[in-house]
Design an enzyme around this catalytic site. Structure first.
Site, mmCIF file in Angstrom:
data_model
loop_
_atom_site.group_PDB
_atom_site.id
_atom_site.type_symbol
_atom_site.label_atom_id
_atom_site.label_comp_id
_atom_site.label_asym_id
_atom_site.label_seq_id
_atom_site.Cartn_x
_atom_site.Cartn_y
_atom_site.Cartn_z
ATOM 1 N N ASN A 9 0.866 -1.182 0.000
ATOM 2 C CA ASN A 9 0.000 0.000 0.000
ATOM 3 C C ASN A 9 0.901 1.230 0.000
ATOM 4 O OD1 ASN A 9 -1.859 1.997 0.409
ATOM 5 N ND2 ASN A 9 -2.335 1.437 2.531
ATOM 6 N N TRP A 10 0.973 1.869 -1.153
ATOM 7 C CA TRP A 10 1.899 3.004 -1.295
ATOM 8 C C TRP A 10 1.314 4.310 -0.772
ATOM 9 C CZ3 TRP A 10 3.767 1.874 -7.044
ATOM 10 C CH2 TRP A 10 4.486 0.681 -7.034
ATOM 11 N N LYS A 11 0.091 4.275 -0.359
ATOM 12 C CA LYS A 11 -0.583 5.459 0.214
ATOM 13 C C LYS A 11 -0.379 6.679 -0.694
ATOM 14 C CE LYS A 11 0.003 3.402 4.722
ATOM 15 N NZ LYS A 11 -0.333 3.508 6.122
ATOM 16 N N HIS A 96 -9.884 0.879 4.459
ATOM 17 C CA HIS A 96 -8.605 1.053 5.175
ATOM 18 C C HIS A 96 -8.847 1.964 6.386
ATOM 19 C CE1 HIS A 96 -4.511 2.293 6.092
ATOM 20 N NE2 HIS A 96 -4.116 1.208 5.445
ATOM 21 N N GLU A 98 -7.249 4.334 7.562
ATOM 22 C CA GLU A 98 -7.061 5.770 7.318
ATOM 23 C C GLU A 98 -8.301 6.359 6.652
ATOM 24 O OE1 GLU A 98 -3.246 5.429 5.405
ATOM 25 O OE2 GLU A 98 -2.390 4.830 7.325
ATOM 26 N N GLU A 168 -6.220 -5.456 9.995
ATOM 27 C CA GLU A 168 -5.232 -4.420 10.289
ATOM 28 C C GLU A 168 -5.616 -3.701 11.579
ATOM 29 O OE1 GLU A 168 -2.901 -3.233 6.594
ATOM 30 O OE2 GLU A 168 -4.594 -1.875 6.736
ATOM 31 N N GLY A 174 1.559 1.771 10.923
ATOM 32 C CA GLY A 174 2.499 2.886 10.893
ATOM 33 C C GLY A 174 3.102 3.211 12.254
ATOM 34 N N SER A 214 2.582 -2.618 10.425
ATOM 35 C CA SER A 214 4.026 -2.567 10.696
ATOM 36 C C SER A 214 4.753 -3.858 10.350
ATOM 37 C CB SER A 214 4.277 -2.175 12.164
ATOM 38 O OG SER A 214 3.750 -0.891 12.412
ATOM 39 N N GLY A 235 2.430 -1.396 4.381
ATOM 40 C CA GLY A 235 2.454 0.041 4.101
ATOM 41 C C GLY A 235 3.867 0.542 3.901
ATOM 42 N N GLY A 236 4.428 1.156 4.936
ATOM 43 C CA GLY A 236 5.738 1.808 4.837
ATOM 44 C C GLY A 236 6.819 0.970 4.175
HETATM 45 C C1 PEP Z 1 -1.186 -0.111 5.801
HETATM 46 O O1 PEP Z 1 -1.109 1.024 5.390
HETATM 47 O O2 PEP Z 1 -2.121 -0.841 5.444
HETATM 48 C C2 PEP Z 1 -0.162 -0.588 6.732
HETATM 49 C C3 PEP Z 1 -0.281 -1.789 7.242
HETATM 50 O O3 PEP Z 1 0.866 0.275 7.001
HETATM 51 P P1 PEP Z 1 2.242 -0.092 7.768
HETATM 52 O O4 PEP Z 1 2.763 -1.363 7.189
HETATM 53 O O5 PEP Z 1 3.139 1.089 7.491
HETATM 54 O O6 PEP Z 1 1.904 -0.232 9.211
#
Ligand code: PEP
Length: 254
Positions: A9-11, A96, A98, A168, A174, A214, A235-236
């Protein structure tokens, strides 16, 4: 056995050129030493076309991170599922945290989006997860049950074959903090029980339940071995090709 699915997930990161470059690097590393999983990347809307072009005729899927539920109309700033199909998207991430917590998307809104995405022949990656307060109050199972029940209400039994669930926990996204293998296995088992009850035994046992929160190269191996984990939403750590593929390779069994 179902092949695990690992989605990046490049957000809201990257120009068209940067996202196409990231896709190209992922493809290069995957060709060099394949992760034995299905891969997909969820790029920003503006980069979907170049990313799709980079990944055409490969097995790497392209996902959007959101969409509207209507086909067209006076919805300034929104993008419809048919527009995503037109640009070559294979999947859409919905619900998601967010979207739910920053943009106040309700379960009812997520449900409309799920229905619209499926109607357009795209795959859904449906995110569910509890906040830290909800977990501390012992409401995790209740929250996840509600999110799933509303999002999946009224769908035909075979619709589940085009849906992936991503658990999640909001407090793990994050933050550098993972849910423990025990916490993950409990929630994933609960999700599978619900899906089996609603969509039948076959569907319940086939569905992939991804974990997200994470996931990093140094913790992915332990998480990949956790019972009931059918892949990751990353994500990150998906913003660098090397770490994304390192994570995906944690599912390799040979
Ligand atoms: C996400 O954005 O779905 C996510 C899991 O982010 P991260 O891996 O950065 O926690």
């Amino acid at each position: 056995m179902t092949v695990p699915l690992v989605v990046g997930n490049w957000k809201m990161h990257g120009s068209q050129a940067e996202c196409a470059g990231l896709a190209r690097n992922i493809l290069r590393l995957q060709r060099r030493k394949p992760a034995q999983v299905q891969l997909a990347v969820a790029a920003p809307f503006t980069a979907l076309a170049p990313v799709k072009k980079t990944l055409r005729r490969t097995r790497i899927g392209v996902a959007a991170q959101n969409c509207h539920w209507q086909e067209s109309g006076a919805f300034t700033g929104e993008v419809s599922p048919s527009m995503l199909r037109d640009v070559g998207c294979d999947m859409v991430v919905l619900g998601h945290s967010e979207r739910r917590h920053i943009f106040h998307e309700t379960d009812a809104v997520v449900a409309q989006k799920v229905e619209a995405v499926l109607r357009n022949g795209l795959q859904v990656i449906l995110c569910v997860g509890e906040t830290l307060a909800e977990r501390r109050q012992g409401r995790t199972a209740k929250v996840i049950t509600r999110q799933l029940r509303i999002a999946l209400k009224g769908l035909a039994k075979n619709a589940i074959d085009n849906i992936e669930i991503a658990y999640e926990p909001v407090w793990a996204i994050g933050t550098g903090q993972n849910a423990s293998p025990v916490q993950i296995a409990l929630v994933h088992r609960r999700i599978r029980q619900l899906l089996t009850a609603w969509f039948g035994k076959g569907a319940g046992s086939r569905i992939r339940i991804l974990y997200g929160g994470s996931v990093k190269p140094d913790n992915a191996a332990a998480l990949a071995m956790t019972a009931e984990v059918g892949g990751f939403l990353v994500g990150g750590a998906s913003l660098a090709a090397e770490s994304f593929i390192t994570i995906a390779r944690c599912f390799n069994r040979s």
